[in-house]
Structure formats: structure tokens, C-alpha cells
Write an enzyme that holds these catalytic residues in place. Sequence first.
Site, mmCIF file in Angstrom:
data_model
loop_
_atom_site.group_PDB
_atom_site.id
_atom_site.type_symbol
_atom_site.label_atom_id
_atom_site.label_comp_id
_atom_site.label_asym_id
_atom_site.label_seq_id
_atom_site.Cartn_x
_atom_site.Cartn_y
_atom_site.Cartn_z
ATOM 1 N N ARG A 141 59.138 10.997 13.264
ATOM 2 C CA ARG A 141 58.148 12.040 12.960
ATOM 3 C C ARG A 141 57.836 12.076 11.462
ATOM 4 N NH1 ARG A 141 56.830 15.638 17.574
ATOM 5 N NH2 ARG A 141 57.781 14.414 19.251
ATOM 6 N N GLY A 193 61.917 15.527 17.209
ATOM 7 C CA GLY A 193 60.968 16.384 17.918
ATOM 8 C C GLY A 193 60.944 16.121 19.399
ATOM 9 N N SER A 194 61.776 15.163 19.840
ATOM 10 C CA SER A 194 61.871 14.819 21.260
ATOM 11 C C SER A 194 60.477 14.480 21.804
ATOM 12 C CB SER A 194 62.521 15.966 22.029
ATOM 13 O OG SER A 194 62.797 15.605 23.348
ATOM 14 N N HIS A 195 60.083 15.076 22.923
ATOM 15 C CA HIS A 195 58.816 14.738 23.564
ATOM 16 C C HIS A 195 57.708 15.723 23.203
ATOM 17 C CE1 HIS A 195 60.672 17.814 25.981
ATOM 18 N NE2 HIS A 195 59.540 18.026 26.607
#
Length: 306
Positions: free
Chosen positions: A51, A100-102
Amino acid sequence: MISESIFRENDIRGTYPEELNESVIKEIAKGIAKKCFQEDISSIVVARDGRLSGESLLTNFCDAIAQYGIDVNNIGLATSPMLYFAAKKENSKSGVMITGSHNPKNYNGIKMVINDNSVSGSEILSLIKNDETLNDSSVGNIIYSDIKEIYISEILKNIDTDISELKVVIDSGNGAAGFIAPELFKRLGCDVIELYSEVDGNFPNHHPDPGKLENLEDIISEVKNKNEYMFIEMQRFMKKYSLNNFKMNILNFDEVGPYLENSIKSLTSSTPVLLAASISKTSIWLEFLIDSQFSLKFSLHKFSIP
């Protein structure tokens, strides 16, 4: 002012910079330091995903927690499984992943394992809010490590199935998977077709949520065009595709074993199966490809870090 809504049961998650920013992450570092002292932990390993805000948040987190005497092993860009692997290898069995994962690209967050146990965001919030004073007279050391080769080598020595004849499509979605997955499968001997391996926090090709069918259009199209046995590594979900009708079933981790046991015998030779692995903090990898022609040769498999 910290928004308490970002502290969730399983992690910490918020928008950058409105909810989660460099100032907030310093407070989070203080809470995690308190947790470390409670568990008699003096060192942690840390990492970030791809990110745009990740590098700055990671740097500020490391500097902040080191101020309380916690030694830091910064492994930089990594996937969550790589962070959990590194944490298992540390004597402290502790790690923090900034990811931030998904979620959409303006999100970031934190996953934590301290003393070999996951830690909730709500617990960190309570530690931030208490009046305990931390000793900041001794500053911890920050070191920088590259675990990519160690991680790949560990996987290679634990996979005893020859998959070198397989053709593999990997859609990394411009996420951190592109940093590791293509190279791993090439070294397993597979013929690798890469989609969006360049790590880019803008996610220019599709949203990094594999739970939504619209984000899987490219991989489905590639599977259809190649008509081979394929694998896609993306976080959190396991999926099956029938190449005859492209029907998708999303399987949770706990459902996969029973699913395979009950359905593998019903597959026909014209129905290849594609599985994507979901990896917990206690395991690194799941074996990935099963179809009726190889149902005896390939099996669902995971291994744990000793």
C-alpha cells in the site's frame, strides 16, 4: 484524537490518513509495547504490504516502538504469511503486519501476533487508554532483514509433490503476492503465467478483493483461454472453478477438507479444478492443485513452522 472504531476484534483497520496515520500509529506502537511487556517480549518482527501508505507507517511504527526498548527486525515488503513465518522463527514468536488486506487502496491496518498468539485491536485500544507508564530510557535496536530466500527455501523443502509439468496462472492483483508468488512457482518448476505482478498500491488493474467475482474476470479469462490446470494465490479465500461452466464457489478454510473429501470422486476428467490457498498464522502453505486425473497424486496439505 484516535477513532476507536478502527480497533476491531481481529485487527486494526482504517482509512489513511483520516483514521490511521503516522501520529495514530505511534500511539498504537505504545499499546503494542505494553502488550509486549505484559508477555515478557523484548523483540518483534515487522513488515508491510504494498500500500502507498505502508512504508511511512512502518517506519514510524518501528521508530516509536523502539523508543520503549523493543528490538525490531524490519523485513520490509512482505505478504502476511511471510510475516507470520518470520515471527515463528523469532525467539519472541511475535510480529506486526501493516496491511490493508482486501480493503480499498485508501485503507491500511495492523495484524498482530505476540508470544505466538493473535492480539485483537480492542485489546490494544484498552492498553492505549490505560495509565501505565512505559520506560523510554532504553532504546531498542532496529535491524533490516530480507527473508524472501529463507521463506521460499522453507516451502520448497516441505513440498514433496512434483508439479513441474503444470502451467500456473498467478494473478497478484498488484499486491504483495507479486513479490513472492511468481518466483516461488517458477522454482517449483511450473510454467508460470503472470498477471499484475508489479507491486502497485494504486491497484490499477482491479480491486484487491478476491471475494468479488468482478475482480477475478482476468484470471478466469486466462484459465479459459489456456484450458490448463491453474493456480491463483490471493489472500483469505479458497475458490473452485469448473472450467465447463465457470461456476464459482467460495470456500472458507474449514470447509475445504470436507469439500474435497465429498466432491473429488464426482469430478470428471474434463473438469480441472483450481484452488487458491488461505494461510493462517500457524501454517505457511497449502498444496494447491487437484483434479480428477491427479486426485491420488495431489492432496490438500499444510505444514507448520517448528
